[in-house]
Design an enzyme around this catalytic site. Structure first.
Site, PDB file in Angstrom:
ATOM      1  N   ARG A  27      50.551  46.162  59.328  1.00 36.20           N
ATOM      2  CA  ARG A  27      51.951  46.000  59.743  1.00 36.20           C
ATOM      3  C   ARG A  27      52.719  47.320  59.697  1.00 36.20           C
ATOM      4  O   ARG A  27      53.532  47.601  60.574  1.00 36.20           O
ATOM      5  CB  ARG A  27      52.621  44.927  58.886  1.00 36.20           C
ATOM      6  CG  ARG A  27      51.977  43.569  59.163  1.00 36.20           C
ATOM      7  CD  ARG A  27      52.905  42.431  58.959  1.00 36.20           C
ATOM      8  NE  ARG A  27      52.297  41.201  59.432  1.00 36.20           N
ATOM      9  CZ  ARG A  27      52.666  39.996  59.050  1.00 36.20           C
ATOM     10  NH1 ARG A  27      53.647  39.855  58.164  1.00 36.20           N
ATOM     11  NH2 ARG A  27      52.080  38.928  59.545  1.00 36.20           N
ATOM     12  N   ARG A  74      27.709  46.419  50.446  1.00 41.86           N
ATOM     13  CA  ARG A  74      27.235  47.733  50.016  1.00 41.86           C
ATOM     14  C   ARG A  74      26.141  48.111  51.019  1.00 41.86           C
ATOM     15  O   ARG A  74      25.206  47.339  51.213  1.00 41.86           O
ATOM     16  CB  ARG A  74      26.685  47.657  48.590  1.00 41.86           C
ATOM     17  CG  ARG A  74      27.773  47.305  47.584  1.00 41.86           C
ATOM     18  CD  ARG A  74      27.352  47.591  46.150  1.00 41.86           C
ATOM     19  NE  ARG A  74      28.488  47.466  45.258  1.00 41.86           N
ATOM     20  CZ  ARG A  74      28.778  46.390  44.532  1.00 41.86           C
ATOM     21  NH1 ARG A  74      27.979  45.342  44.577  1.00 41.86           N
ATOM     22  NH2 ARG A  74      29.833  46.364  43.757  1.00 41.86           N
ATOM     23  N   THR A 128      39.141  48.233  43.164  1.00 41.95           N
ATOM     24  CA  THR A 128      37.971  47.756  42.406  1.00 41.95           C
ATOM     25  C   THR A 128      38.481  47.170  41.096  1.00 41.95           C
ATOM     26  O   THR A 128      39.396  47.742  40.483  1.00 41.95           O
ATOM     27  CB  THR A 128      36.954  48.874  42.099  1.00 41.95           C
ATOM     28  OG1 THR A 128      36.099  48.449  41.017  1.00 41.95           O
ATOM     29  CG2 THR A 128      37.614  50.185  41.670  1.00 41.95           C
ATOM     30  N   ASP A 130      37.113  47.301  38.381  1.00 46.85           N
ATOM     31  CA  ASP A 130      36.681  48.123  37.243  1.00 46.85           C
ATOM     32  C   ASP A 130      37.708  49.160  36.799  1.00 46.85           C
ATOM     33  O   ASP A 130      37.605  49.706  35.704  1.00 46.85           O
ATOM     34  CB  ASP A 130      35.377  48.862  37.583  1.00 46.85           C
ATOM     35  CG  ASP A 130      34.202  47.917  37.739  1.00 46.85           C
ATOM     36  OD1 ASP A 130      34.384  46.708  37.506  1.00 46.85           O
ATOM     37  OD2 ASP A 130      33.113  48.384  38.100  1.00 46.85           O
ATOM     38  N   ARG A 157      38.494  30.783  22.833  1.00 46.90           N
ATOM     39  CA  ARG A 157      39.072  30.849  21.471  1.00 46.90           C
ATOM     40  C   ARG A 157      39.330  29.429  20.941  1.00 46.90           C
ATOM     41  O   ARG A 157      39.091  29.145  19.768  1.00 46.90           O
ATOM     42  CB  ARG A 157      40.373  31.657  21.535  1.00 46.90           C
ATOM     43  CG  ARG A 157      41.186  31.667  20.276  1.00 46.90           C
ATOM     44  CD  ARG A 157      40.706  32.634  19.231  1.00 46.90           C
ATOM     45  NE  ARG A 157      41.125  33.999  19.496  1.00 46.90           N
ATOM     46  CZ  ARG A 157      40.720  35.045  18.771  1.00 46.90           C
ATOM     47  NH1 ARG A 157      39.885  34.878  17.761  1.00 46.90           N
ATOM     48  NH2 ARG A 157      41.131  36.244  19.045  1.00 46.90           N
ATOM     49  N   GLY A 173      32.512  45.210  34.580  1.00 47.70           N
ATOM     50  CA  GLY A 173      32.837  46.630  34.452  1.00 47.70           C
ATOM     51  C   GLY A 173      31.569  47.404  34.230  1.00 47.70           C
ATOM     52  O   GLY A 173      31.230  47.725  33.097  1.00 47.70           O
ATOM     53  N   GLU A 190      38.513  40.239  17.833  1.00 44.35           N
ATOM     54  CA  GLU A 190      38.227  40.929  16.571  1.00 44.35           C
ATOM     55  C   GLU A 190      37.429  42.215  16.781  1.00 44.35           C
ATOM     56  O   GLU A 190      37.537  43.155  16.012  1.00 44.35           O
ATOM     57  CB  GLU A 190      37.457  40.000  15.619  1.00 44.35           C
ATOM     58  CG  GLU A 190      38.327  38.992  14.871  1.00 44.35           C
ATOM     59  CD  GLU A 190      38.794  37.823  15.724  1.00 44.35           C
ATOM     60  OE1 GLU A 190      38.267  37.637  16.836  1.00 44.35           O
ATOM     61  OE2 GLU A 190      39.713  37.099  15.281  1.00 44.35           O
TER      62      GLU A 190
HETATM   63  O1  F6P Z   1      33.012  45.701  41.949  1.00 46.15           O
HETATM   64  C1  F6P Z   1      32.728  46.050  40.685  1.00 46.15           C
HETATM   65  C2  F6P Z   1      31.795  45.045  40.054  1.00 46.15           C
HETATM   66  O2  F6P Z   1      32.387  43.770  39.989  1.00 46.15           O
HETATM   67  C3  F6P Z   1      31.326  45.501  38.689  1.00 46.15           C
HETATM   68  O3  F6P Z   1      32.223  45.176  37.670  1.00 46.15           O
HETATM   69  C4  F6P Z   1      30.008  44.790  38.582  1.00 46.15           C
HETATM   70  O4  F6P Z   1      29.124  45.493  37.760  1.00 46.15           O
HETATM   71  C5  F6P Z   1      29.492  44.793  39.990  1.00 46.15           C
HETATM   72  O5  F6P Z   1      30.616  44.919  40.826  1.00 46.15           O
HETATM   73  C6  F6P Z   1      28.715  43.575  40.350  1.00 46.15           C
HETATM   74  O6  F6P Z   1      28.212  43.762  41.627  1.00 46.15           O
HETATM   75  P1  F6P Z   1      27.520  42.623  42.464  1.00 46.15           P
HETATM   76  O7  F6P Z   1      28.601  41.673  42.893  1.00 46.15           O
HETATM   77  O8  F6P Z   1      26.915  43.347  43.619  1.00 46.15           O
HETATM   78  O9  F6P Z   1      26.545  41.955  41.566  1.00 46.15           O
END
Ligand code: F6P
Length: 323
Positions: A27, A74, A128, A130, A157, A173, A190
Site C-alpha cells: 500500500r 528455504r 524471524t 528468533d 505451571r 530459537g 526458576e
Molecule cells: O524461524 C526460526 C525457527 O522457528 C527456529 O526457531 C527453529 O529452530 C527453526 O525455525 C525451525 O525450522 P523448521 O520449521 O524448518 O523446522
C-alpha cells in the site's frame, strides 16, 4: 536510478506479522506509484517465476493473520550460482528494478548475493521469531512468539503446582536464547538454559536439590531449543537426584503461528513503509531496523553478523536476582 516496479518476497521460517509487512509495502508502494510484484515461496518462487502483481485489495484483511500470504521456503538452489543466474534472468525479464526481502539472516545472505554479485538493488526487512538479527532491537514475530510461549508456560505451571512436578519446557530459537530468556523472566521460571550463557550444570543440580529438600518441588525450567541435547540428560538426572517427578514439554511450531500482537503489527507496518522509502531514496544493500523507538537502516553485512546477545544476558542476570 528511477525505480518503477519492485519485487517482494518472504523467505525462511515464517513469523507472525509478515503479512502486516507485506500489506504495508504494497500500500505504501502504490501510494508512491510503484508497482509491487509478489514473488511466491521465497527465492524458489523467484527462480520458478512464480509472480503476481499485488494491488490494494490483494492485501486486504491480512494485517491480523499469522503466516505469510506469499508463502515461504528455504531454497537450496538459490545458494548455487546457477540458481542465482536464473533468479536474475526472471527479475530482468519481468522488469523488476528492485527487491524487498522479508525474513531472517539466510534471507539477508541471499539479498547480499543479489546486490553485490548481480547488482540487483535489494532491501531487507527483519522477520524471524528468533530475534537474532544484528543491528535491530526487534524482528517481526518475536513478540508474538514470546506471548504464545508465555501462555503455554502459564498453563504448564498450573499442572506443575497441582501435581508437584518439575517441568522442563523447550522453546524455539535455533541458536538464540532470546525467546527462552524473555519467557523465563515473564513467567517467573526458576531456571533457564540458553546458548549465550555458560553455566555450571552442577550448580543447577545443587539448587534444585536444595530447593526440594526445603519442600520446593515445583519448578519450571525453560530451555532454548539449541540446548536440547542437554535437556533430556538434565531432566533424568534431576529425577534421580531428587526423587521428584519430572516432565519435558516441547512447545514447537505453535510459537510460529497465530495472530500477531499489537507490537508486531505496528513494527511490521513501520518496517514495510521504511523499506519502500529506502528503495525510493536509492539506498540499497541495507535492511530496516529499530533502535529504541526509531526506525533506521543498517548495512546488510552488519545485520548478518552475530548478535551480541546483550538482552539475553541481562535478562538472565535479572532472573537470577528474582529466584
Ligand atoms: O524461524 C526460526 C525457527 O522457528 C527456529 O526457531 C527453529 O529452530 C527453526 O525455525 C525451525 O525450522 P523448521 O520449521 O524448518 O523446522
Amino acid at each position: 536510478m528511477m525505480i518503477k516496479r519492485i519485487g517482494l518476497l518472504t523467505s525462511g521460517g515464517d513469523s507472525p506479522g509478515m503479512n502486516a509487512a507485506i500489506r504495508s509495502v504494497v500500500r505504501y508502494g502504490l501510494h508512491y506509484n510503484l508497482e509491487v510484484i509478489g514473488i511466491y515461496r521465497g527465492y524458489a518462487g523467484l527462480i520458478n517465476e512464480d509472480l503476481k502483481s499485488l494491488d490494494h485489495r490483494s492485501v486486504a484483511g491480512i494485517i491480523n493473520r499469522g503466516g505469510t500470504i506469499l508463502e515461504t521456503l528455504r531454497c537450496d538452489e538459490f545458494l548455487t550460482e546457477e540458481g542465482q543466474r536464473k533468479a536474475v534472468e526472471v527479475l530482468k525479464r519481468n522488469k523488476i528494478d528492485a527487491l524487498i526481502v522479508i525474513g531472517g539472516d539466510g534471507t539477508y545472505r541471499g539479498a547480499i548475493e543479489l546486490w553485490e554479485r548481480w547488482h540487483i538493488p535489494c532491501v531487507g526487512v527483519p522477520a524471524t521469531i528468533d530475534n537474532d538479527i544484528n543491528g535491530t532491537d526487534f524482528t517481526i514475530g518475536a513478540d508474538t512468539a514470546i506471548n504464545t510461549a508465555i501462555e503455554a508456560v502459564d498453563k504448564i505451571r498450573d499442572t506443575s503446582l497441582s501435581m508437584s512436578r518439575i517441568f522442563m519446557v523447550e522453546v524455539m530459537g535455533r541458536e538464540s536464547g532470546f525467546i527462552a530468556s524473555q519467557v523465563a523472566l515473564a513467567c517467573g521460571a526458576e531456571e533457564v538454559l540458553v546458548p549465550e550463557i555458560t553455566y555450571d550444570l552442577g550448580d543447577m543440580y545443587h539448587d534444585v536439590a536444595k530447593g526440594c529438600l526445603k519442600d520446593k518441588d515445583r519448578w519450571i525450567i525453560i530451555v532454548a531449543e539449541g540446548e536440547d541435547a542437554k535437556a533430556k540428560e538434565i531432566v533424568k538426572k534431576i529425577a534421580e537426584m531428587t526423587g521428584s517427578e519430572t516432565r519435558e514439554v516441547v512447545l514447537g511450531h505453535i510459537q510460529r503461528g497465530g495472530s500477531p500482537t499489537a507490537q508486531d503489527r505496528l513494527l511490521a507496518t513501520r518496517f514495510g513503509a521504511a523499506a519502500v522509502d529506502l528503495i525510493l531514496n536509492n539506498e540499497f544493500g541495507k535492511a530496516v531496523a529499530v533502535k529504541g523507538n526509531q526506525v533506521l537502516a543498517v548495512d546488510l553485512h552488519l545485520a548478518v553478523d552475530k548478535k551480541d546477545g546483550q538482552m539475553v544476558k541481562s535478562s538472565y542476570q535479572l532472573m537470577r536476582h528474582l529466584t
